[in-house]
Motif scaffolding. Structure first.
Motif, PDB file in Angstrom:
ATOM      1  N   CYS A 171     -10.302 -30.289  40.588  1.00 12.67           N
ATOM      2  CA  CYS A 171     -11.704 -30.687  40.675  1.00 12.67           C
ATOM      3  C   CYS A 171     -12.536 -29.685  41.458  1.00 12.67           C
ATOM      4  O   CYS A 171     -13.758 -29.714  41.395  1.00 12.67           O
ATOM      5  CB  CYS A 171     -11.824 -32.052  41.347  1.00 12.67           C
ATOM      6  N   ALA A 172     -11.886 -28.844  42.204  1.00 14.01           N
ATOM      7  CA  ALA A 172     -12.612 -27.903  43.062  1.00 14.01           C
ATOM      8  C   ALA A 172     -13.197 -26.776  42.231  1.00 14.01           C
ATOM      9  O   ALA A 172     -12.588 -26.290  41.302  1.00 14.01           O
ATOM     10  CB  ALA A 172     -11.682 -27.337  44.123  1.00 14.01           C
ATOM     11  N   ASN A 173     -14.395 -26.368  42.571  1.00 13.65           N
ATOM     12  CA  ASN A 173     -15.005 -25.233  41.888  1.00 13.65           C
ATOM     13  C   ASN A 173     -15.167 -24.074  42.853  1.00 13.65           C
ATOM     14  O   ASN A 173     -15.960 -23.190  42.635  1.00 13.65           O
ATOM     15  CB  ASN A 173     -16.350 -25.638  41.271  1.00 13.65           C
ATOM     16  N   ASP A 174     -14.387 -24.067  43.883  1.00 16.25           N
ATOM     17  CA  ASP A 174     -14.493 -23.055  44.921  1.00 16.25           C
ATOM     18  C   ASP A 174     -13.304 -22.095  44.847  1.00 16.25           C
ATOM     19  O   ASP A 174     -12.609 -21.866  45.835  1.00 16.25           O
ATOM     20  CB  ASP A 174     -14.565 -23.743  46.287  1.00 16.25           C
ATOM     21  N   GLY A 175     -13.037 -21.566  43.656  1.00 20.75           N
ATOM     22  CA  GLY A 175     -11.934 -20.625  43.497  1.00 20.75           C
ATOM     23  C   GLY A 175     -10.592 -21.298  43.682  1.00 20.75           C
ATOM     24  O   GLY A 175     -10.312 -22.315  43.089  1.00 20.75           O
ATOM     25  N   GLU A 176      -9.754 -20.739  44.539  1.00 24.28           N
ATOM     26  CA  GLU A 176      -8.402 -21.225  44.761  1.00 24.28           C
ATOM     27  C   GLU A 176      -8.316 -22.234  45.906  1.00 24.28           C
ATOM     28  O   GLU A 176      -7.248 -22.717  46.213  1.00 24.28           O
ATOM     29  CB  GLU A 176      -7.482 -20.041  45.055  1.00 24.28           C
ATOM     30  N   ARG A 177      -9.399 -22.519  46.569  1.00 21.60           N
ATOM     31  CA  ARG A 177      -9.374 -23.418  47.717  1.00 21.60           C
ATOM     32  C   ARG A 177      -9.187 -24.857  47.282  1.00 21.60           C
ATOM     33  O   ARG A 177      -9.631 -25.265  46.229  1.00 21.60           O
ATOM     34  CB  ARG A 177     -10.662 -23.275  48.509  1.00 21.60           C
ATOM     35  N   ILE A 178      -8.548 -25.620  48.150  1.00 19.93           N
ATOM     36  CA  ILE A 178      -8.302 -27.033  47.890  1.00 19.93           C
ATOM     37  C   ILE A 178      -9.108 -27.850  48.896  1.00 19.93           C
ATOM     38  O   ILE A 178      -9.096 -27.562  50.084  1.00 19.93           O
ATOM     39  CB  ILE A 178      -6.802 -27.355  48.029  1.00 19.93           C
ATOM     40  N   ALA A 179      -9.792 -28.856  48.398  1.00 21.81           N
ATOM     41  CA  ALA A 179     -10.567 -29.748  49.261  1.00 21.81           C
ATOM     42  C   ALA A 179      -9.689 -30.914  49.698  1.00 21.81           C
ATOM     43  O   ALA A 179      -8.903 -31.439  48.909  1.00 21.81           O
ATOM     44  CB  ALA A 179     -11.790 -30.273  48.521  1.00 21.81           C
ATOM     45  N   PHE A 180      -9.825 -31.297  50.948  1.00 19.86           N
ATOM     46  CA  PHE A 180      -9.129 -32.456  51.498  1.00 19.86           C
ATOM     47  C   PHE A 180     -10.183 -33.394  52.040  1.00 19.86           C
ATOM     48  O   PHE A 180     -10.997 -32.990  52.874  1.00 19.86           O
ATOM     49  CB  PHE A 180      -8.154 -32.036  52.608  1.00 19.86           C
ATOM     50  N   ASP A 181     -10.175 -34.629  51.550  1.00 24.67           N
ATOM     51  CA  ASP A 181     -11.193 -35.611  51.924  1.00 24.67           C
ATOM     52  C   ASP A 181     -12.588 -35.046  51.679  1.00 24.67           C
ATOM     53  O   ASP A 181     -13.505 -35.252  52.465  1.00 24.67           O
ATOM     54  CB  ASP A 181     -11.006 -36.048  53.382  1.00 24.67           C
ATOM     55  N   GLY A 182     -12.713 -34.271  50.595  1.00 26.25           N
ATOM     56  CA  GLY A 182     -14.004 -33.710  50.208  1.00 26.25           C
ATOM     57  C   GLY A 182     -14.441 -32.490  51.007  1.00 26.25           C
ATOM     58  O   GLY A 182     -15.549 -32.005  50.824  1.00 26.25           O
ATOM     59  N   GLN A 183     -13.597 -31.977  51.878  1.00 26.32           N
ATOM     60  CA  GLN A 183     -13.948 -30.835  52.740  1.00 26.32           C
ATOM     61  C   GLN A 183     -12.955 -29.695  52.538  1.00 26.32           C
ATOM     62  O   GLN A 183     -11.799 -29.919  52.204  1.00 26.32           O
ATOM     63  CB  GLN A 183     -13.923 -31.251  54.219  1.00 26.32           C
ATOM     64  N   TYR A 184     -13.430 -28.489  52.784  1.00 24.90           N
ATOM     65  CA  TYR A 184     -12.562 -27.315  52.760  1.00 24.90           C
ATOM     66  C   TYR A 184     -12.253 -26.919  54.199  1.00 24.90           C
ATOM     67  O   TYR A 184     -13.129 -26.945  55.049  1.00 24.90           O
ATOM     68  CB  TYR A 184     -13.237 -26.147  52.049  1.00 24.90           C
ATOM     69  N   PHE A 185     -10.996 -26.572  54.445  1.00 23.59           N
ATOM     70  CA  PHE A 185     -10.573 -26.200  55.792  1.00 23.59           C
ATOM     71  C   PHE A 185      -9.886 -24.844  55.773  1.00 23.59           C
ATOM     72  O   PHE A 185      -9.147 -24.530  54.841  1.00 23.59           O
ATOM     73  CB  PHE A 185      -9.583 -27.236  56.352  1.00 23.59           C
ATOM     74  N   ASN A 186     -10.136 -24.070  56.802  1.00 26.06           N
ATOM     75  CA  ASN A 186      -9.391 -22.841  57.018  1.00 26.06           C
ATOM     76  C   ASN A 186      -8.183 -23.212  57.865  1.00 26.06           C
ATOM     77  O   ASN A 186      -8.332 -23.785  58.937  1.00 26.06           O
ATOM     78  CB  ASN A 186     -10.241 -21.795  57.747  1.00 26.06           C
ATOM     79  N   THR A 187      -7.007 -22.878  57.361  1.00 26.12           N
ATOM     80  CA  THR A 187      -5.778 -23.182  58.080  1.00 26.12           C
ATOM     81  C   THR A 187      -5.013 -21.892  58.343  1.00 26.12           C
ATOM     82  O   THR A 187      -5.143 -20.916  57.609  1.00 26.12           O
ATOM     83  CB  THR A 187      -4.871 -24.137  57.285  1.00 26.12           C
ATOM     84  N   LYS A 188      -4.226 -21.929  59.385  1.00 23.46           N
ATOM     85  CA  LYS A 188      -3.377 -20.789  59.711  1.00 23.46           C
ATOM     86  C   LYS A 188      -2.021 -21.334  60.129  1.00 23.46           C
ATOM     87  O   LYS A 188      -1.935 -22.180  61.020  1.00 23.46           O
ATOM     88  CB  LYS A 188      -3.977 -19.959  60.838  1.00 23.46           C
ATOM     89  N   LEU A 189      -0.970 -20.850  59.481  1.00 22.70           N
ATOM     90  CA  LEU A 189       0.375 -21.243  59.840  1.00 22.70           C
ATOM     91  C   LEU A 189       1.075 -20.006  60.383  1.00 22.70           C
ATOM     92  O   LEU A 189       1.001 -18.940  59.798  1.00 22.70           O
ATOM     93  CB  LEU A 189       1.122 -21.770  58.615  1.00 22.70           C
ATOM     94  N   ARG A 190       1.727 -20.175  61.528  1.00 26.49           N
ATOM     95  CA  ARG A 190       2.452 -19.040  62.115  1.00 26.49           C
ATOM     96  C   ARG A 190       3.774 -19.519  62.681  1.00 26.49           C
ATOM     97  O   ARG A 190       3.929 -20.681  63.059  1.00 26.49           O
ATOM     98  CB  ARG A 190       1.628 -18.355  63.194  1.00 26.49           C
ATOM     99  N   LYS A 191       4.720 -18.594  62.703  1.00 28.46           N
ATOM    100  CA  LYS A 191       6.036 -18.884  63.285  1.00 28.46           C
ATOM    101  C   LYS A 191       5.892 -18.971  64.801  1.00 28.46           C
ATOM    102  O   LYS A 191       5.048 -18.310  65.395  1.00 28.46           O
ATOM    103  CB  LYS A 191       7.030 -17.783  62.938  1.00 28.46           C
ATOM    104  N   VAL A 192       6.735 -19.772  65.416  1.00 29.53           N
ATOM    105  CA  VAL A 192       6.742 -19.924  66.867  1.00 29.53           C
ATOM    106  C   VAL A 192       7.912 -19.122  67.434  1.00 29.53           C
ATOM    107  O   VAL A 192       9.057 -19.311  67.013  1.00 29.53           O
ATOM    108  CB  VAL A 192       6.856 -21.410  67.277  1.00 29.53           C
ATOM    109  N   ASP A 193       7.618 -18.247  68.373  1.00 27.56           N
ATOM    110  CA  ASP A 193       8.636 -17.443  69.056  1.00 27.56           C
ATOM    111  C   ASP A 193       9.573 -16.720  68.093  1.00 27.56           C
ATOM    112  O   ASP A 193      10.767 -16.611  68.326  1.00 27.56           O
ATOM    113  CB  ASP A 193       9.464 -18.315  70.015  1.00 27.56           C
TER     114      ASP A 193
END
Length: 108
Positions: free
Chosen positions: A17-39
């Motif tokens: 349903c998103a028309n914002d390229g490859e981004r996925i909306a959650f609860d109608g909002q787009y979020f920038n997320t960052k996942l990183r390894k710990v230590d």
């Protein structure tokens, strides 16, 4: 596992349903997320969701989605042992400058 598959399925539907390229909306909002390894441990990770105040539920779902994607990509399953996860009570959420941070581990 059922919950993770449900999240991925719903995310895929939202993506259609998103028309914002490859981004996925959650609860109608787009979020920038960052996942990183710990230590330097590949199985232990932190997920940070910026501007979480737009929708706490959406931010939780975005964090869960990134974590599942990471564990499936690296370990072939969606199981996550959360140290501090998206299902934590609202009073325990860790905000830092509007961002929420969660931590978990992909069991091997």
């Amino acid at each position: 596992m059922k919950y993770a598959l449900t999240v991925l399925t719903l995310s895929a539907l939202l993506a259609g349903c998103a028309n914002d390229g490859e981004r996925i909306a959650f609860d109608g909002q787009y979020f920038n997320t960052k996942l990183r390894k710990v230590d330097g441990q590949r199985d232990v990770f932190q997920v940070t969701v910026k501007d979480a105040g737009k929708s706490i539920d959406g931010a939780r779902a975005a964090a869960r989605y990134e974590a599942v994607k990471y564990c499936v990509g690296h370990y072939g399953n969606s199981k996550i042992d959360w140290t501090f996860g998206p299902d934590a009570p609202a009073s325990a959420l860790r905000f830092d400058g509007g961002a929420l941070t969660f931590q978990g581990r992909c069991p091997q």
